[in-house]
Scaffold this active site. Structure first.
Site, PDB file in Angstrom:
ATOM      1  N   CYS A 156       0.882  -1.169   0.000  1.00  0.00           N
ATOM      2  CA  CYS A 156       0.000   0.000   0.000  1.00  0.00           C
ATOM      3  C   CYS A 156       0.916   1.213   0.000  1.00  0.00           C
ATOM      4  O   CYS A 156       2.131   1.090   0.133  1.00  0.00           O
ATOM      5  CB  CYS A 156      -0.845   0.063   1.272  1.00  0.00           C
ATOM      6  N   ARG A 166       1.366   1.638  -5.965  1.00  0.00           N
ATOM      7  CA  ARG A 166       1.514   0.703  -4.854  1.00  0.00           C
ATOM      8  C   ARG A 166       0.177   0.087  -4.425  1.00  0.00           C
ATOM      9  O   ARG A 166       0.139  -0.827  -3.607  1.00  0.00           O
ATOM     10  CB  ARG A 166       2.129   1.418  -3.638  1.00  0.00           C
ATOM     11  N   TRP A 182      -3.880  -1.491  -1.161  1.00  0.00           N
ATOM     12  CA  TRP A 182      -3.901  -2.713  -1.971  1.00  0.00           C
ATOM     13  C   TRP A 182      -4.215  -3.794  -0.952  1.00  0.00           C
ATOM     14  O   TRP A 182      -3.365  -4.190  -0.164  1.00  0.00           O
ATOM     15  CB  TRP A 182      -2.538  -2.923  -2.625  1.00  0.00           C
ATOM     16  N   ASN A 202       1.149   0.180   5.974  1.00  0.00           N
ATOM     17  CA  ASN A 202       1.495  -0.663   4.834  1.00  0.00           C
ATOM     18  C   ASN A 202       2.229  -1.871   5.393  1.00  0.00           C
ATOM     19  O   ASN A 202       3.172  -1.705   6.164  1.00  0.00           O
ATOM     20  CB  ASN A 202       2.391   0.137   3.878  1.00  0.00           C
ATOM     21  N   GLY A 203       1.795  -3.072   5.011  1.00  0.00           N
ATOM     22  CA  GLY A 203       2.460  -4.278   5.495  1.00  0.00           C
ATOM     23  C   GLY A 203       1.447  -5.293   5.961  1.00  0.00           C
ATOM     24  O   GLY A 203       0.247  -5.174   5.663  1.00  0.00           O
ATOM     25  N   GLU A 233       7.571 -20.101 -20.116  1.00  0.00           N
ATOM     26  CA  GLU A 233       7.447 -18.743 -19.597  1.00  0.00           C
ATOM     27  C   GLU A 233       8.523 -17.842 -20.200  1.00  0.00           C
ATOM     28  O   GLU A 233       8.253 -16.682 -20.545  1.00  0.00           O
ATOM     29  CB  GLU A 233       7.519 -18.763 -18.062  1.00  0.00           C
ATOM     30  N   LYS A 240       7.714 -14.488 -22.423  1.00  0.00           N
ATOM     31  CA  LYS A 240       8.223 -13.142 -22.088  1.00  0.00           C
ATOM     32  C   LYS A 240       8.871 -12.505 -23.311  1.00  0.00           C
ATOM     33  O   LYS A 240       8.665 -11.333 -23.586  1.00  0.00           O
ATOM     34  CB  LYS A 240       9.249 -13.196 -20.941  1.00  0.00           C
ATOM     35  N   GLU A 300       6.230 -11.466 -25.835  1.00  0.00           N
ATOM     36  CA  GLU A 300       5.397 -10.347 -25.384  1.00  0.00           C
ATOM     37  C   GLU A 300       6.055  -8.987 -25.550  1.00  0.00           C
ATOM     38  O   GLU A 300       5.410  -8.032 -25.953  1.00  0.00           O
ATOM     39  CB  GLU A 300       5.106 -10.486 -23.880  1.00  0.00           C
ATOM     40  N   HIS A 306      11.545 -34.386 -32.256  1.00  0.00           N
ATOM     41  CA  HIS A 306      10.301 -34.767 -32.934  1.00  0.00           C
ATOM     42  C   HIS A 306       9.777 -33.650 -33.821  1.00  0.00           C
ATOM     43  O   HIS A 306       8.612 -33.675 -34.226  1.00  0.00           O
ATOM     44  CB  HIS A 306       9.243 -35.174 -31.900  1.00  0.00           C
ATOM     45  N   LYS A 336      -3.363  -5.650 -19.568  1.00  0.00           N
ATOM     46  CA  LYS A 336      -2.914  -6.270 -18.319  1.00  0.00           C
ATOM     47  C   LYS A 336      -3.898  -7.327 -17.841  1.00  0.00           C
ATOM     48  O   LYS A 336      -3.506  -8.369 -17.351  1.00  0.00           O
ATOM     49  CB  LYS A 336      -2.723  -5.189 -17.252  1.00  0.00           C
TER      50      LYS A 336
END
Ligand code: F6R
Length: 609
Positions: free
Chosen positions: A2, A27, A74, A100-101, A482, A486, A489, A505, A604
């Site tokens: 946050c 944040r 958040w 925050n935390g 992955e 990346k 993208e 193959h 996103k």
């Protein structure tokens, strides 16, 4: 993650706080609030939704006052709502807190406080802080905050005000960021420098377990023992845009570097330093439930699907339960065999991906229990699942997912360990070994990120290559997929992720000097096989970049370039292997001059089918 802000000085506090929060919106942005002192009273305004909702509500309101605190949230504990938005207050409404935390021991603290007559009005962990300060307050806010934080486990950056000391802000931190900005006859508190960069570039960076006592003309620091601490002021050079990205050129790079912290936050309270049992609050499954499951079906899209693939290897090896994998867009149309003995594991960063949600609903319709691994508290996936294990990665701003992926892997490893233990599939030695290795992963991630100059040279060399083949085996098949995703993208280079054993193959026909192969060559069950697969590529004039262990001497005989990562168990290695693959894609894209944070054609969160 946050954002917190605080201000005291000669200006009107409200616009300064809102301006600071705007710059910290990266944040968190699911709710926001401010508290301002004026005329002997504290006015608290808060609202669910983006900061703009709060700003509109305050438009035209004359709050007055030149001292206050603010927060952009958040959510971690308690869904996004007006009640759960910060600031939080004590029973009297005289002590105001933003945080925050994650307070790990908040449930037991809350029980004690309620038993002593405190009234809670939110579902947050933060509210315990307001009540603890209230109990400790005896005319000295800084001392009360010091006493309160002595009782907290977990992570926090706090800003606190009290009606009886109207010129004072008290801040404190442990494992969550906090800085103090020093102006002329005004001072600032914030999670991060951009919040006050428009007013001052003079900053105190605060260490863990410090209490900062701030009024408009002075700033003092104390340790947990109450003794003064010397903290020098630094002059920062960043401009505002750079500062928002923490000095990084792009959010993606910042988020890659945030992974050690995100992994620690995701582990926090679940795995202890004593490596005892895994505690999975929110799981929503009793040991009996876990024993009664006969199959796990994992539903996800894109990067989350790759996390699922590595999760399949972890769960099958450690829990001995069959795991089926589905990209969510397939599950809903393939008439899957799912019933009430199936656990549907739904993985989503945003919690709003339309295909994933549809897969979740389909699994539920067929009677499955649903457990979500999700990054956004209160999202649709989180709300519609029987249990949720959050990845505490904080908001991911760059479109290409990085820290969400590695924290998803971390949660999957915790699930595999817990289920393996409950079902008696794990020997105590293997269990203890894996816990120990998992515990050191954030530290190893730090180590890797501290020095990867060779990787940038490698990215420069290959940034104009015709294509990439990524190959891996076992859990690192997920890494290969992955890594290829990346590079596609953000670098817009054609790339394929392949099971290394499948190369012969078909894909091996593609190998020539215009194609580079990235071989994820982690030591484990199939290491020797991957070495043979590398030889097959070399025999066809292909260039090979190997991602390999720090102490692997053998690999030097095979690969043209080696990117070395700290060693861990093969099952956990996709977490560390993700770092060089993300960075390779990032630097290749950067050499190609691409817009990295918002690549073409992508969004996103994909909320349409
Ligand atoms: C890739 C990426 C996407 C997402 C996918 C699922 O970098 O970000 O592939 O992983 O769209 O999104 P969530 O996890 O939000 O369901």
């Amino acid at each position: 993650m946050c954002g917190i802000v605080g201000y005291t000085g000669g200006r009107e506090a409200c616009p300064v706080l809102l301006d600071g929060l705007k710059r910290l919106e990266y944040r968190g942005y699911d709710s926001a609030g401010i508290a301002v002192f004026n005329d002997g009273r504290v006015a608290v305004h808060k609202a669910a939704g983006k900061l703009s909702v709060l700003a509109s509500a305050l438009d035209g309101v004359q709050l007055g006052g030149s001292i206050g605190i603010g927060h952009t949230r958040w959510a971690t504990h308690g869904r996004p709502s007006d009640e759960n938005a910060h600031p939080h207050v004590d029973c009297s409404g005289e002590i105001v807190v933003v945080h925050n935390g994650i307070i790990e021991n908040y449930l037991s603290l809350k029980e004690d406080l309620v038993a002593r007559g405190h009234r809670f009005t939110s579902e947050t962990d933060t509210e315990v802080v307001a009540h603890l300060v209230e109990e400790a307050y005896d005319g000295d806010l800084a001392e009360a905050v010091r006493q309160a934080i002595l009782r907290l486990d977990g992570s926090f950056a706090l800003a606190v005000m009290c009606r009886h000391e109207p010129n004072l802000l008290v801040a404190a931190r442990r494992h969550s960021p906090l800085v103090v900005g020093v102006g002329s006859n005004e001072n600032f508190i914030a999670s991060d420098v951009p919040a006050f960069l428009a007013y001052t570039k003079r900053v105190h960076f605060i260490e863990d377990d410090t209490v900062a006592v701030i009024n408009r003309t002075s700033v003092e620091f104390r340790g947990l023992d109450g003794r003064p601490i010397v903290n020098n002021v630094h002059e920062v050079e960043w401009d505002a845009a750079m500062a928002e990205r923490g000095g990084y050129e792009h959010f993606m790079l910042k988020e890659i570097h945030e992974q050690p912290v995100a992994l620690r936050e995701t582990m926090r309270g679940r795995l202890s330093s004593e490596h005892a049992d895994v505690a999975l609050e929110g799981l929503g499954l009793s040991d009996e439930d876990i024993r009664s499951i006969d199959k796990i079906v994992i539903v996800a899209c894109g990067t989350a699907y790759h996390a699922a693939m590595a999760g399949k290897y972890m769960i099958e090896r450690l829990v001995r339960l069959p795991v089926e994998l589905d990209v969510a867009s397939e599950l809903r149309y393939r008439d899957p065999i799912i019933d009430d003995r199936t656990l549907a594991l739904v993985i989503s960063q945003s919690g709003e991906t339309a295909d994933t949600l549809a897969g979740l609903r389909e699994a539920r319709r067929r009677g499955a229990r649903v457990l979500a691994v999700c990054n956004v508290v209160g999202s649709s996936v989180a709300r519609e699942s029987g249990g949720v294990l959050y990845t505490y990665a904080g908001p991911e701003i760059a479109v290409a997912s990085t820290k969400a992926y590695t924290t998803q892997l971390m949660v999957l490893a915790l699930i595999a360990l817990h289920f393996g233990r409950v079902r008696g599939a794990l020997t105590p030695d293997r269990d203890a070994d894996l816990r120990r290795m998992l515990w050191t992963i954030p530290e190893q991630a730090d180590l890797f990120l501290a020095d990867y100059g060779d990787l940038i040279d490698c990215a420069e060399r290959y940034h104009n290559i015709g294509g990439f083949l990524y190959m891996g085996r076992g859990p690192n098949l997920a890494s290969a997929l992955e890594g290829a995703l990346k590079i596609k993208e953000i670098a817009y280079i054609h790339a394929e992720g392949y099971a290394a054993g499948e190369m012969k193959h078909g894909p091996i026909a593609m190998i020539d000097p215009t194609m580079a192969t990235v071989a994820v060559s982690t030591k484990g069950r199939t290491y020797e096989k991957v070495l043979s697969n590398i030889l097959e590529v070399k025999a066809r004039m292909g260039e090979v970049i190997a991602v390999a262990g720090r102490h692997d001497e053998e690999i030097a005989k095979y690969a043209d370039h080696i990117i070395r990562v700290p060693e861990t168990d093969e099952l956990l290695s996709p977490i560390l292997n993700a770092l060089p693959l993300q960075l390779l894609a990032y630097h290749v894209a950067k050499f190609r001059g691409h817009e990295i944070d918002q690549p073409r054609n992508l969004a996103k969160s994909v909320t349409v089918e």
